[in-house]
Design an enzyme around this catalytic site. Structure first.
Site, short mmCIF file in Angstrom:
data_model
loop_
_atom_site.label_atom_id
_atom_site.label_comp_id
_atom_site.label_asym_id
_atom_site.label_seq_id
_atom_site.Cartn_x
_atom_site.Cartn_y
_atom_site.Cartn_z
N HIS A 262 22.37 -30.98 -12.16
CA HIS A 262 21.04 -30.39 -12.28
C HIS A 262 20.17 -30.86 -11.13
CE1 HIS A 262 17.22 -29.08 -13.98
NE2 HIS A 262 17.95 -28.23 -14.66
N ASP A 313 23.56 -25.23 -19.90
CA ASP A 313 24.52 -24.13 -20.02
C ASP A 313 25.92 -24.58 -20.42
OD1 ASP A 313 22.61 -22.21 -19.29
OD2 ASP A 313 22.85 -22.74 -17.18
N1 COA Z 1 30.34 -29.52 -9.75
C1 COA Z 1 30.79 -30.34 -8.77
N2 COA Z 1 30.00 -31.04 -7.96
C2 COA Z 1 28.67 -30.92 -8.13
C3 COA Z 1 28.12 -30.10 -9.12
C4 COA Z 1 29.00 -29.38 -9.94
N3 COA Z 1 28.54 -28.58 -10.89
N4 COA Z 1 26.78 -30.18 -9.07
C5 COA Z 1 26.49 -31.01 -8.07
N5 COA Z 1 27.65 -31.46 -7.51
C6 COA Z 1 27.76 -32.40 -6.39
C7 COA Z 1 27.70 -31.64 -5.09
O1 COA Z 1 28.98 -31.28 -4.64
C8 COA Z 1 27.05 -32.66 -4.19
O2 COA Z 1 27.99 -33.61 -3.81
P1 COA Z 1 28.03 -34.16 -2.31
O3 COA Z 1 26.69 -34.83 -2.14
O4 COA Z 1 29.21 -35.04 -2.31
O5 COA Z 1 28.17 -32.94 -1.44
C9 COA Z 1 26.07 -33.37 -5.11
O6 COA Z 1 26.60 -33.24 -6.42
C10 COA Z 1 24.68 -32.77 -5.06
O7 COA Z 1 24.80 -31.38 -5.33
P2 COA Z 1 23.78 -30.26 -4.84
O8 COA Z 1 24.44 -28.94 -4.94
O9 COA Z 1 23.16 -30.64 -3.54
O10 COA Z 1 22.65 -30.43 -5.91
P3 COA Z 1 21.59 -29.34 -6.26
O11 COA Z 1 20.40 -30.05 -6.75
O12 COA Z 1 21.37 -28.37 -5.16
O13 COA Z 1 22.37 -28.56 -7.39
C11 COA Z 1 22.91 -27.25 -9.17
C12 COA Z 1 21.94 -28.31 -8.64
C13 COA Z 1 22.50 -26.93 -10.59
C14 COA Z 1 22.80 -25.98 -8.32
C15 COA Z 1 24.35 -27.81 -9.11
O14 COA Z 1 24.44 -28.97 -9.88
C16 COA Z 1 25.37 -26.78 -9.55
O15 COA Z 1 25.80 -25.95 -8.74
N6 COA Z 1 25.78 -26.81 -10.84
C17 COA Z 1 26.67 -25.80 -11.33
C18 COA Z 1 25.91 -24.56 -11.74
C19 COA Z 1 25.14 -24.77 -13.00
O16 COA Z 1 25.63 -25.30 -13.96
N7 COA Z 1 23.90 -24.25 -12.99
C20 COA Z 1 23.03 -24.31 -14.15
C21 COA Z 1 21.89 -25.25 -13.89
S1 COA Z 1 20.94 -25.46 -15.37
#
Ligand code: COA
Length: 376
Positions: A262, A313
């Protein structure tokens, strides 16, 4: 770009508005709507009460709730043209695309469509909450070759939704779990779809236009579309015994696992903790406990290995599935909850509006002369 301002990718940590709606404490994993803790609301309030709190500021007194509920029930019917449009829509069309078009169509029929005053916006918000539920269910029935089920005036919002979806009167436990889910999805500060509705509102556009934009934003798998993707992941795993192998591969390939992580919550998403309990009961009750067991096992493996938390979710997926909600309706259901928060934010934005218009940092080619076609 403005002198001195720096690019913040994804606007992470940027405060874009003041709000009285949602108090999101990411560090401590706490969430409240207008001061009411999400845990108490999910356990004790109905979704109708939550909508009232978001739109009017305080919990309704009994007479206020009665009047409010009567208004919501009266707004459940859809314009005939909208149902007719469902009949003309290709059966394979994704329900979120249909929902977005439906919201736009509802704007064509709404007598207050272009009135951005607060009384008009409160009327439109109530209509949208009721009509979106009816539309999601009616479209689902029509695409399956069935007639829509008429709304039942003696049922509350959550019970009526499940009734319109299945044609059956739902059990009390299913209604409570579904109602609590809608509450948990109702509002979440400056998430991508709510921010979208605020950006559209800030141009002095109208509520239906803003909500149609919100539907488009919540559809993506990084946002509300994650729930559907979680269920597809659980299908891919198939059995509880396959979780370890799946998790090993996912970790080795750095696969992005839907329902984990998140932007704001780093210690835990309080909504996921409540949904875990609801999913456990519903999966057990429906004889589909394996989906819950798989989710718990995956949660532990991924949490231990990467410190990733399950978000809202994650457990809503096995919960919705065990309630009999088709997988491609998970995101529409989430939108049916979030409509209350979107509309509350739209009203708040209108009350203290300034055009939302950030800057871009230009990184393209330097100025260069235009060459006529024959000289290139
Ligand atoms: N699966 C695997 N790795 C994940 C992850 C996931 N769902 N969410 C975050 N990470 C990892 C990233 O690979 C990254 O690792 P790194 O620093 O080694 O590259 C780190 O955690 C930070 O991730 P980042 O994408 O920069 O964080 P964010 O704040 O932009 O992402 C989300 C937030 C929600 C977009 C992300 O966690 C995600 O894509 N989750 C899956 C989709 C989801 O469930 N969305 C509903 C949100 S309520």
């Amino acid at each position: 770009m403005t002198e001195g301002s720096a690019l913040i990718r994804g606007l992470e940590g940027v405060v874009a508005a003041q709000t009285e709606l949602c108090d999101l404490d990411g560090a401590n994993g706490r969430l409240a709507y207008r001061g009411y803790d999400i845990d108490e609301l999910a356990r004790q309030a109905t979704f109708e009460e939550v909508a009232y709190v978001l739109w009017h500021g305080d919990l309704p007194k009994p007479g206020q709730l009665d009047q409010f509920t009567v208004g919501l029930i009266a707004a459940r019917e859809l314009p005939r043209d909208v149902v007719q449009a469902f009949r003309l829509t290709p059966r394979t069309t994704d329900p979120m695309r249909v929902l977005q078009a439906t919201v736009a169509m509802l704007g064509m029929h709404d007598p207050d469509a272009t009135d951005n005053s607060k009384p008009a916006n409160l009327r439109k918000a109530a209509r949208l909450m009721s009509q979106m539920a009816t539309a999601i269910c009616a479209h689902h029935r029509v695409r399956g070759g069935l007639e829509p089920v008429a709304p039942a005036a003696d049922l509350g919002h959550a019970a009526n939704f499940l009734h319109m979806l299945t044609g059956q009167r739902p059990a009390a436990a299913a209604v409570k779990a579904f109602d609590a889910s809608l509450t948990l999805y109702a509002e979440h500060e400056m998430n991508a779809s709510t921010f979208t509705t605020r950006v559209i509102t800030s141009t002095q556009s109208d509520m239906h236009s803003a909500v149609a934009g919100g539907v488009g934003a919540i559809k993506g798998p990084l946002h509300g579309g994650a729930g559907e993707a979680v269920m597809r992941t659980l299908f891919e795993i198939g059995e509880v015994d396959n979780v370890d192998k799946f998790a090993d591969e996912a970790l080795a390939t750095k696969r992005r696992l839907m329902g984990f992580g998140h932007r704001v919550y780093k210690a835990g998403d309080p909504r996921a903790a409540i949904l875990l309990g609801l999913a456990e009961a519903a999966c057990r009750e429906s004889g589909q406990f394996k989906w819950f067991q798989m989710a718990v096992k995956l949660h532990k493996r991924i949490g231990d290995a990467k410190g990733l938390i399950p978000n809202v979710d994650f457990y809503s997926a096995p919960l919705f599935y065990s309630l009999g909600i088709p997988v491609d309706l998970f995101t529409p259901v989430i939108a049916a909850g979030r409509i209350t928060g979107w509309t509350a934010n739209i009203i708040e934005q209108h009350e203290d509006n300034r055009l939302i218009r950030p800057r871009g940092e230009y990184v393209g080619p330097k100025r260069r002369p235009y060459l006529p076609l024959g000289s290139r």
